[in-house]
Design a protein around this motif. Structure first.
Motif, PDB file in Angstrom:
ATOM      1  N   GLY A  65      43.613  37.135  20.414  1.00  0.00           N
ATOM      2  CA  GLY A  65      44.642  37.696  20.352  1.00  0.00           C
ATOM      3  C   GLY A  65      45.217  37.969  21.526  1.00  0.00           C
ATOM      4  N   ILE A  66      46.448  38.753  21.544  1.00  0.00           N
ATOM      5  CA  ILE A  66      47.213  39.147  22.537  1.00  0.00           C
ATOM      6  C   ILE A  66      47.241  40.525  23.172  1.00  0.00           C
ATOM      7  N   VAL A  67      47.015  40.907  24.207  1.00  0.00           N
ATOM      8  CA  VAL A  67      47.036  42.088  25.019  1.00  0.00           C
ATOM      9  C   VAL A  67      48.151  42.251  25.611  1.00  0.00           C
ATOM     10  N   THR A  68      48.841  43.582  25.534  1.00  0.00           N
ATOM     11  CA  THR A  68      49.870  43.740  26.511  1.00  0.00           C
ATOM     12  C   THR A  68      49.821  45.238  27.025  1.00  0.00           C
ATOM     13  N   GLN A  69      50.527  45.390  28.220  1.00  0.00           N
ATOM     14  CA  GLN A  69      50.554  46.543  28.887  1.00  0.00           C
ATOM     15  C   GLN A  69      49.294  46.328  30.026  1.00  0.00           C
ATOM     16  N   SER A  70      49.690  46.459  31.244  1.00  0.00           N
ATOM     17  CA  SER A  70      48.942  46.194  32.534  1.00  0.00           C
ATOM     18  C   SER A  70      47.469  46.863  32.415  1.00  0.00           C
ATOM     19  N   GLY A  71      47.551  48.214  31.927  1.00  0.00           N
ATOM     20  CA  GLY A  71      46.394  49.132  31.748  1.00  0.00           C
ATOM     21  C   GLY A  71      45.436  48.458  30.801  1.00  0.00           C
ATOM     22  N   SER A  72      46.154  48.153  29.668  1.00  0.00           N
ATOM     23  CA  SER A  72      45.174  47.704  28.553  1.00  0.00           C
ATOM     24  C   SER A  72      44.549  46.396  29.101  1.00  0.00           C
ATOM     25  N   ILE A  73      45.408  45.498  29.459  1.00  0.00           N
ATOM     26  CA  ILE A  73      44.664  44.184  29.815  1.00  0.00           C
ATOM     27  C   ILE A  73      43.618  44.278  30.956  1.00  0.00           C
ATOM     28  N   LEU A  75      41.906  46.756  31.452  1.00  0.00           N
ATOM     29  CA  LEU A  75      40.710  47.508  30.905  1.00  0.00           C
ATOM     30  C   LEU A  75      40.129  46.284  29.999  1.00  0.00           C
ATOM     31  N   TYR A  76      40.633  45.636  29.189  1.00  0.00           N
ATOM     32  CA  TYR A  76      40.111  44.431  28.373  1.00  0.00           C
ATOM     33  C   TYR A  76      39.251  43.212  29.309  1.00  0.00           C
ATOM     34  N   LEU A  77      39.754  43.186  30.347  1.00  0.00           N
ATOM     35  CA  LEU A  77      39.288  42.209  31.287  1.00  0.00           C
ATOM     36  C   LEU A  77      38.103  42.873  31.947  1.00  0.00           C
ATOM     37  N   ALA A  78      38.007  44.138  32.357  1.00  0.00           N
ATOM     38  CA  ALA A  78      36.884  44.549  32.899  1.00  0.00           C
ATOM     39  C   ALA A  78      35.568  44.804  31.851  1.00  0.00           C
ATOM     40  N   ARG A  79      36.215  45.031  30.432  1.00  0.00           N
ATOM     41  CA  ARG A  79      35.079  45.295  29.424  1.00  0.00           C
ATOM     42  C   ARG A  79      34.680  43.868  29.163  1.00  0.00           C
ATOM     43  N   ALA A  80      35.256  43.004  29.225  1.00  0.00           N
ATOM     44  CA  ALA A  80      35.028  41.414  28.646  1.00  0.00           C
ATOM     45  C   ALA A  80      34.308  40.731  29.519  1.00  0.00           C
ATOM     46  N   HIS A  81      34.652  41.067  31.149  1.00  0.00           N
ATOM     47  CA  HIS A  81      33.685  40.452  32.090  1.00  0.00           C
ATOM     48  C   HIS A  81      33.043  41.577  33.160  1.00  0.00           C
TER      49      HIS A  81
END
Length: 234
Positions: A65-73, A75-81
């Motif tokens: 899926g696609i993630v937009t907005q710097s903060g959300s990206i 946070l996603y990367l921090a949780r995914a990795h």
């Protein structure tokens, strides 16, 4: 999109997408980038608006899926990795809220002021009010940056003794505003922290990646030329 695809970051050099690019370099796993040429209007083309209807960068196609907005990206990367330690997330709701608050403090409170300071005339029909907008943005930047500088006078990084992606975000903000005339001597603590953040191997790789993209744009005649600094009229 399939789960087997590597992540793809839509970005432009010198934009806030630098922070997400650096995060991906910190993670150290394969990823791809797609350069968006703003001068060619690629951010307004239907194929990109299907990725990010806001017509902005960054956007991250995760493969699921696609993630937009710097903060959300971020946070996603921090949780995914979690092994990359992009944010000090522990699983405790209150502790995690403190880390996320620092991230969104930059994206919600400071980032909009960067636009108003660097590009004050962007939303105006004429430049008459631009100097006043820029001056007000500078006052608010000083107000917002002072407590961060006070923190950095007491500790090495924004969230304590260890680096996190919020430091890279602050370093990008500092790069943008000082590049547009904000006096770097105002907050030496932030200037010093930015220097440390930019010395990280991942940050250097991200900047090299940006430099290649910038060269590509220049060769195509699509490099963005920053506007002249607009000062308060007397």
């Amino acid at each position: 999109m399939t789960a087997s695809r590597v992540p793809t970051l839509y970005f432009a050099p010198s934009s806030c997408a630098r922070v997400s690019l650096t995060a991906l370099e910190e993670i150290g796993q394969p990823f791809e980038t797609r350069l968006i040429a703003f001068k060619a209007g690629e951010h307004r083309r239907p194929d990109y608006l299907a990725v990010n209807p806001a017509g902005k960068v960054p956007a991250l196609d995760t493969g699921r899926g696609i993630v937009t907005q710097s903060g959300s990206i971020l946070l996603y990367l921090a949780r995914a990795h979690p092994d990359a330690r992009l944010l000090p997330l522990t699983g405790d709701p209150l502790e995690d809220a403190a880390a996320v608050s620092a991230l969104f403090r930059l994206s919600s409170d400071l980032h909009p002021l960067v636009t108003r300071f660097v590009l004050p005339g962007m939303m105006l029909k004429s430049d008459d009010a631009a100097p006043q907008i820029r001056a007000k943005a500078e006052d608010l930047l000083i107000q917002q940056l002072q407590p961060i500088a006070d923190q950095l006078a007491q500790q090495r990084w924004m969230l304590g003794p260890d680096w996190s992606i919020v430091d890279t975000y602050l370093a990008w903000i500092w790069f943008r505003i000082t590049g547009a005339g904000f006096d770097a001597a105002t907050f030496p603590e932030i200037a010093e922290m930015t220097g440390r953040a930019n010395e990280r191997a991942a940050a250097k790789r991200a900047l090299e990646h940006e430099a290649r993209a910038q060269q590509d744009l220049e060769e195509r005649g699509l490099a963005f030329t920053p506007p002249q600094v607009i000062t308060q009229k007397s």
